[in-house]
Enzyme design. Structure first.
Site, short mmCIF file in Angstrom:
data_model
loop_
_atom_site.label_atom_id
_atom_site.label_comp_id
_atom_site.label_asym_id
_atom_site.label_seq_id
_atom_site.Cartn_x
_atom_site.Cartn_y
_atom_site.Cartn_z
N HIS A 156 5.69 -44.34 -3.78
CA HIS A 156 6.82 -43.88 -4.58
C HIS A 156 8.08 -44.66 -4.21
O HIS A 156 8.11 -45.39 -3.22
CB HIS A 156 7.06 -42.38 -4.38
CG HIS A 156 6.10 -41.51 -5.11
ND1 HIS A 156 4.85 -41.19 -4.61
CD2 HIS A 156 6.18 -40.89 -6.33
CE1 HIS A 156 4.22 -40.40 -5.47
NE2 HIS A 156 5.00 -40.22 -6.51
N LYS A 160 12.47 -40.94 -2.60
CA LYS A 160 11.65 -39.73 -2.50
C LYS A 160 11.72 -39.19 -1.07
O LYS A 160 11.55 -39.93 -0.11
CB LYS A 160 10.20 -40.00 -2.90
CG LYS A 160 9.34 -38.74 -3.00
CD LYS A 160 8.01 -39.00 -3.68
CE LYS A 160 7.14 -37.76 -3.73
NZ LYS A 160 7.77 -36.66 -4.48
#
Length: 268
Positions: A156, A160
């Site tokens: 990600h 995040k």
């Protein structure tokens, strides 16, 4: 059917803006409220202007007043914020789609309790494609069973804050349930130094964080002489937004209850 009245939490964020865009493009949806945390730079701006579609709905800092206008709130924020929004939804009788991840056990209990009064879709990933992958993982795990080592890799963007991702954890849960294992007991989240041989029943997780990766997930069933890989790659946040709107339509027919995307898609 009348238009669904949608409120969007975290309107100024990356996912919030995608939700605004998707809602404003959907002819069966009406954006009636959008809000963000007090002091956010988007405060007071036309929510539609954030995505190039002015709509006359200002971004508010009063989440309770915003939620009171809606039939369904869609929330991809942070656990502590989502739980506050959940209480407002419960008080006003508003349905809620929760895409937020990272809840602890107490937070999940609060969501289950609120579902006695309002309808909620709570899922680690709202993408239709990812939820198809969940079903494929269940089938693969049951067929391959013992003799295959299971490893899960997810990647990600740099912003995040939780790891592994909620989607990766759910993938692990699906596989563990299919194999009759307890993920809490067999998950391995860290390997460093001399770790010894891999435990046969373990399920390993690896996490990558960098750049603007929207979301990549790969599950590997590694056997002797072969490897089966099942995965999903998202190139934008739009699949999560479209899945969330599908969940909102599903909730419009319910008075209460806790559901996930497998329920929404009829995959139970």
């Amino acid at each position: 059917m009348s238009e669904l009245r949608i409120a969007v939490a975290g309107a100024g964020g990356r996912m919030g803006r995608t939700l605004l865009e998707a809602t404003l493009r959907d002819g069966a949806m009406s954006l009636v409220a959008a809000f963000d945390q007090p002091g956010a730079s988007v405060q007071g701006r036309d929510a539609g202007e954030l995505v190039g579609k002015p709509c006359g709905v200002p971004v508010s800092s009063d989440h309770d007043a915003a939620i009171a206008l809606a039939g369904c709130l869609i929330d991809f924020t942070r656990p502590e914020a989502s739980l506050g929004h959940l209480e407002s939804c419960r008080r006003h009788g508003v349905a809620m789609v929760i895409g937020t991840t990272g809840f602890d056990a107490a937070g999940k209990r609060a969501i289950r309790a609120a579902a006695d009064e309002i309808p909620i879709v709570f899922a680690p990933n709202m993408s239709v494609g990812v939820n198809l992958v969940f079903r494929l993982l269940d089938v693969a795990a049951r067929i391959l069973a013992d003799g295959y080592d299971v490893e899960i890799v997810e990647a990600h963007h740099r912003h995040k804050v939780d790891a592994p991702s909620g989607t990766a954890l759910r993938m692990g849960e699906v596989v563990a349930e299919a194999l009759g294992r307890d993920l809490a007991a067999c998950a391995v989240y860290d390997r460093q130094g001399v770790t010894g041989e891999r435990a046969a029943a373990s399920i390993g997780f690896a996490t990558v964080r960098g750049g603007d990766i929207v979301g990549d997930h790969q599950v590997m069933f590694c056997g002797l002489g072969e490897r089966v890989e099942i995965g999903h790659k998202a190139s934008s946040r739009m699949p999560y937004a479209l899945g969330s709107l599908r969940a909102a339509r599903f909730l419009a027919q319910r008075k209460s209850g806790l559901f996930d995307m497998q329920d929404v898609l009829g995959l139970r």
